[in-house]
Motif scaffolding. Structure first.
Motif, short mmCIF file in Angstrom:
data_model
loop_
_atom_site.label_atom_id
_atom_site.label_comp_id
_atom_site.label_asym_id
_atom_site.label_seq_id
_atom_site.Cartn_x
_atom_site.Cartn_y
_atom_site.Cartn_z
N ALA A 20 -7.98 -5.96 1.59
CA ALA A 20 -7.36 -4.74 2.12
C ALA A 20 -7.30 -4.85 3.64
O ALA A 20 -7.99 -5.67 4.23
N ARG A 59 -4.52 -2.75 10.05
CA ARG A 59 -3.57 -1.70 9.71
C ARG A 59 -2.71 -1.33 10.92
O ARG A 59 -1.50 -1.19 10.83
N GLU A 78 0.84 -1.21 0.00
CA GLU A 78 0.00 0.00 0.00
C GLU A 78 0.87 1.25 0.00
O GLU A 78 0.63 2.20 -0.75
#
Lengths: 426, 280
Positions: free
Chosen positions: A354, A360, A319
């Motif tokens: 994702a 994250r 990313e």
């Protein structure tokens, strides 16, 4: 004796077996209690030595008229046991032998002396040499004394008295035994009568050994002294827990061993020792911290964590670079991705996964750890740039939040040596 | 076990000391080694040490490997037999004052995989006072916690001792000695193999003991820290080379005599004594 056996009814025979089991369990518990202290003091071999060397003492006591299991025989055995220790020291200092060799010389000589006495006086003494080696557990129930109208096997009575005496002594002086076993010099400096404490342990060893002698013989009594204690040492972390666990293992081993011997018509003493060995093997496999299973699981869990963290970090880096993440190739990598998706750290349809907010955060901490370590190494070890990545790839899985802060404070806010940005702490 | 008592082989000296004490002109020294000679297996390793530590302080025993530093400590504690000489505390033999003398052995002398917890080890410091049969009670437990707090180990009180770092293990030993509430402490290489942070912490505790009016005697090998830490030192190399205030004793001349002194000579004589022979 066999004729007597034939006369017993089924119930009577069961009672006989129950007495034999009770005797074996009592002896095993007494041996395990003493054995715990011997094992942690690295004196197991001395237990072996005393187990053998008490034979001449017993033989002489029986020769002068003591009954097997009588106080006279026990006293003679304890005296010979202590004599063994003293002789071992004498041989060591006079003969200049190493400790183990000295013990080996003394106990084999004394045991041989006992064998000579027993065989030479075989006509006058009722001791069967093979019983001394293998024990006579199966015959223990037939030699009884009457206690309050109940016929109780003599072997059980002496074993129970030995266990009671040893347990009382252990409870009364446990703290001194522990102190002496752990740090004899400091104990002596603090005024603990170290010689008396050790002498007491040796006398206890002789007592337990003599009780075990009759039941499992001179060779296998060593198994009772050492094996349950060694197994317990793997399972618990405090000495009094170790003693209790060793005694439970010994009792279970004695019961199961006797029942197995009964089922397969084998030597009870041999089977008890085999069961104790199996218990030890089970402890090696199943021990909570250092057992093979626990260590294997720990390694698997670690490998899985590394795998998952690497997948998260790979997607995060892709990313950052604006490229597509490398597609997982191996089966385990696919499994890891599947797991991360199931636990909500990846979102989206297969093929276009994702990072979720939680995923994250986790990925950023891995990358942060990695780059902080590269920065630290670059600053402190003056390594060339191409040397920084491999150690960081390893260490990134091991840094906690506090350590990351410390490292960040040391490297002073400079970036990663490769020029990438270090993500902030979550 | 009868505690080993060391009768003076010089009977003439004892009344003299007692007279001094009675007269009140000066209190007897906290520790006094008088003509102490120690031999292992007939071979003398420490020769005729006269060493007086008059007052509580931080006292360092310094010297090279094999100089007999640990042996000197052990000789005072009755852990090694004396060939001749006496070690006395406040003018009295050890047997009379054992509870007031604490000992921290070298860390390597014990098996750290031994199945005991940190608290178990610290409680051992109270066993001498408890005697044969009494068990540690609530007073001993709260004392043990206090001592662990003092050495900064309260967080690992229930841990098995094998799971500690070297510095933590050394501090457990120190806490055990503190739990004895002694007036004199003998420590054998407490800084060996210990990280800098633990060293500072240990030194802090020792300085605290001194400020409470206790004597702390430390066997130490590091000359750099010795100069900073100790009030007084003794230089030992199989015999007493020098003793006194640290700055006066740690002179280049004394150090040379300690670290390259008469060792060879004493060793050769020692071997000859052990073999009942004669030196070349």
């Amino acid at each position: 004796m066999n004729m007597v056996l034939a006369d017993w009814s089924i119930d009577g025979a069961t009672a006989m077996h129950a007495w034999a089991i009770a005797t074996a369990a009592t002896v095993a518990a007494a041996c395990a209690l003493v054995g715990t202290l011997l094992v942690v003091r690295r004196m197991s071999l001395l237990g072996d030595a005393i187990g053998h060397a008490v034979l001449p003492g017993i033989a002489v006591a029986v020769l002068v008229g003591g009954r097997p299991g009588s106080p006279l025989v026990f006293a003679a055995a304890v005296a010979t046991g202590l004599l063994t220790v003293w002789l071992t020291r004498l041989v060591r200092s006079a003969g200049g032998l190493a400790d183990d060799a000295g013990t080996g010389v003394v106990f084999t000589t004394l045991f041989a002396l006992g064998v000579v006495i027993v065989t030479a006086a075989a006509s006058r003494v009722d001791i069967d040499p093979s019983c001394l080696l293998y024990g006579i557990l199966e015959l223990v129930p037939f030699d009884t004394v009457s206690i309050g109208g109940v016929e109780v096997p003599r072997g059980f009575v002496s074993a129970a008295i030995v266990l009671a005496v040893l347990a009382a002594a252990a409870i009364a002086t446990w703290k001194l035994q522990v102190f002496t076993a752990f740090d004899a010099d400091a104990a002596r400096a603090a005024g603990v009568p170290v010689a008396a404490v050790t002498g007491g342990l040796l006398a206890a060893t002789a007592l337990a050994t003599v009780a075990g002698f009759e039941v499992v013989g001179a060779v296998l009594v060593v198994a009772m002294l050492v094996v349950p204690a060694a197994a317990a040492e793997l399972l618990v972390r405090r000495l009094h827990h170790m003693a209790l666990v060793a005694m439970v293992l010994a009792i279970v081993g004695a019961c199961l061993g006797y029942l197995a011997a009964w089922r397969w018509n084998a030597s009870a003493a041999g089977m008890i020792a085999v069961v104790l060995g199996i218990e030890y093997a089970a402890a090696v496999v199943l021990a909570p911290d250092d057992g093979l299973v626990a260590r294997g699981l720990g390694r698997l869990r670690y490998a899985w964590r590394v795998l998952c963290e690497d997948r998260l970090a790979a997607v995060w880096r892709a990313e950052e670079k604006g490229t597509a993440a490398a597609v997982p190739v191996s089966l385990v990598q696919r499994l890891a991705v599947g797991w991360l998706w199931l636990t909500g750290r990846f979102v989206g349809p297969a093929g276009r996964l994702a990072l979720s907010p939680a995923g994250r955060r986790e990925a950023e901490m891995v990358v942060r750890s990695h780059r902080l370590w590269e920065a630290w190494l670059g600053q402190h070890a003056q390594l060339p740039l191409d040397h920084l990545h491999p150690p960081a790839e390893w260490v990134e899985h091991h840094l906690g939040a506090a350590m990351r802060q410390r490292i960040e404070a040391e490297v002073g806010g400079i970036g990663d040596p490769h020029g990438s940005e270090i993500p902030p702490e979550a | 076990m009868p505690t080993p008592t060391r009768q003076s082989r010089l009977p003439g000296r004892l009344p003299q000391e007692a007279d001094v004490a009675d007269a009140g002109s000066s209190a007897p020294p906290v520790v006094e080694f008088h003509d102490v000679t120690v031999a292992y297996g007939g071979r003398p390793v420490l020769w005729n040490v006269d060493l007086t530590i008059a007052e509580p302080c931080l006292f360092g025993i310094i010297g090279p490997n094999g100089a007999g530093k640990s042996t000197l400590l052990k000789s005072a504690l009755g852990l090694v037999p004396l060939v001749h000489g006496t070690a006395r505390f406040w003018g009295r033999p050890l047997a009379e004052v054992r509870g007031r003398v604490g000992y921290v052995p070298q860390r390597e002398t014990v098996d750290w995989d031994f199945p005991v917890s940190v608290t178990d080890v610290v409680l051992m410091g109270t066993y001498g006072r408890l005697g044969w049969f009494r068990r540690p009670g609530s007073r001993e437990r709260s004392l043990a916690r206090e001592c662990l707090d003092r050495v900064g180990l309260i967080d690992v009180a229930d841990r098995q001792i094998g799971r500690l770092s070297g510095g933590q293990q050394q501090r457990v030993f120190l806490a055990r000695a503190l739990a004895q509430e002694a007036d004199v402490y003998f420590l054998d290489e407490p800084m060996a193999g210990v990280d800098a942070r633990s060293q500072e912490q240990i030194f802090g505790v020792l300085a605290g003991l001194r400020s409470e009016g206790r004597l702390v005697v430390v066997v130490h090998h590091d000359l750099r820290t010795a100069a900073a830490w100790f009030d007084r030192v003794a230089l030992i190399d199989m015999r007493l080379v020098a003793t006194g205030p640290t700055a006066e004793v740690l002179t280049p001349d004394n150090l040379r005599r300690t670290y390259a002194g008469q060792v060879d000579l004493l060793q050769e004589i020692g071997q000859a004594v052990a073999a009942r022979g004669r030196t070349p």
